[in-house]
Enzyme design. Structure first.
Site, PDB file in Angstrom:
ATOM      1  N   ASP A  33     103.024  27.999  58.351  1.00 53.98           N
ATOM      2  CA  ASP A  33     103.122  28.020  56.867  1.00 53.98           C
ATOM      3  C   ASP A  33     101.525  28.207  56.666  1.00 53.98           C
ATOM      4  OD1 ASP A  33     104.778  25.956  54.616  1.00 53.98           O
ATOM      5  OD2 ASP A  33     102.742  26.471  54.283  1.00 53.98           O
ATOM      6  N   ILE A  34     101.459  28.866  55.300  1.00 50.52           N
ATOM      7  CA  ILE A  34     100.301  29.392  54.932  1.00 50.52           C
ATOM      8  C   ILE A  34      99.505  28.112  54.230  1.00 50.52           C
ATOM      9  CG2 ILE A  34     100.183  31.688  55.245  1.00 50.52           C
ATOM     10  CD1 ILE A  34     100.771  31.859  52.135  1.00 50.52           C
ATOM     11  N   GLN A  96     111.742  22.474  46.033  1.00 49.31           N
ATOM     12  CA  GLN A  96     111.848  23.772  46.790  1.00 49.31           C
ATOM     13  C   GLN A  96     111.235  24.847  46.141  1.00 49.31           C
ATOM     14  OE1 GLN A  96     115.894  25.063  47.980  1.00 49.31           O
ATOM     15  NE2 GLN A  96     115.064  26.864  49.183  1.00 49.31           N
ATOM     16  N   HIS A 102     114.799  26.913  54.686  1.00 53.35           N
ATOM     17  CA  HIS A 102     114.003  26.777  55.732  1.00 53.35           C
ATOM     18  C   HIS A 102     113.742  25.384  56.155  1.00 53.35           C
ATOM     19  CE1 HIS A 102     111.839  26.827  51.942  1.00 53.35           C
ATOM     20  NE2 HIS A 102     110.839  26.064  52.321  1.00 53.35           N
ATOM     21  N   PHE A 103     113.336  25.120  57.365  1.00 56.52           N
ATOM     22  CA  PHE A 103     112.971  23.610  57.920  1.00 56.52           C
ATOM     23  C   PHE A 103     111.455  23.773  58.124  1.00 56.52           C
ATOM     24  CE2 PHE A 103     117.473  24.439  59.062  1.00 56.52           C
ATOM     25  CZ  PHE A 103     118.015  23.096  58.612  1.00 56.52           C
ATOM     26  N   HIS A 104     110.912  22.664  57.668  1.00 57.47           N
ATOM     27  CA  HIS A 104     109.523  22.524  57.780  1.00 57.47           C
ATOM     28  C   HIS A 104     109.328  21.366  58.972  1.00 57.47           C
ATOM     29  CE1 HIS A 104     108.126  23.444  53.774  1.00 57.47           C
ATOM     30  NE2 HIS A 104     109.376  23.175  53.264  1.00 57.47           N
TER      31      HIS A 104
END
Ligand code: AMP
Length: 137
Positions: A33-34, A96, A102-104
């Site tokens: 993740d940026i 979201q 997506h899964f974090h």
């Protein structure tokens, strides 16, 4: 929900935008993740176009969660994570911001997370964390 194939993650999947990848196979991509909410914050996405978990075919969901588990194990080992938060937001109403499921995976504690998708992380630091996770996979 209608899928917008110009969303950021669709563009990453097509190679049109860069990503710091930690794992990839035919069905799933995991990348950093940026705007990490903690060091090592990683995203796991199915390649199947779907906006939310509710839109994702069950077989793709089942496979993706296996990779979520695999990356979580690597994260635990590589970063000595005592805890790992698994987060998954469905719909703008839930917060979201990117409309591709997506899964974090966020090492640490729910009570110590940084703010969601706000602050760009240090690219070199993120790259170094990615290398550690990759090496533990
Ligand atoms: P969500 O709000 O659950 O849709 O999460 C989207 C996540 O994607 C946020 O944590 C953002 O920091 C992250 N993000 C946005 N753009 C990128 C990108 N180009 N590369 C990696 N992560 C991104």
């Amino acid at each position: 929900m209608a899928y917008d194939d110009q969303n950021i993650f669709a563009r990453i999947l097509r190679g049109e935008l860069p990503a710091i990848k930690v794992y990839e196979d035919e069905q799933v991509l995991a990348f950093m993740d940026i705007m990490p909410q903690a060091d090592g914050h990683t995203l796991v996405i199915p390649k199947t176009p779907a906006v939310t978990l509710l839109d994702l075919p069950a077989d793709a969901a089942a496979y993706t969660i296996q990779i979520v588990q695999k990356v979580a194990k690597a994260m635990e080992k590589a970063l000595d994570a005592k805890g790992i938060v698994l987060m998954q937001l469905n719909g703008a109403a839930a917060g979201q911001t990117v409309p591709h499921i997506h899964f974090h995976l966020v090492p640490g504690s729910l009570h110590e997370l940084g703010r969601h998708a706000v602050q760009m992380g240090d690219q070199e630091k993120i790259q170094a964390l990615a290398e550690k996770i990759k090496a533990a996979l």
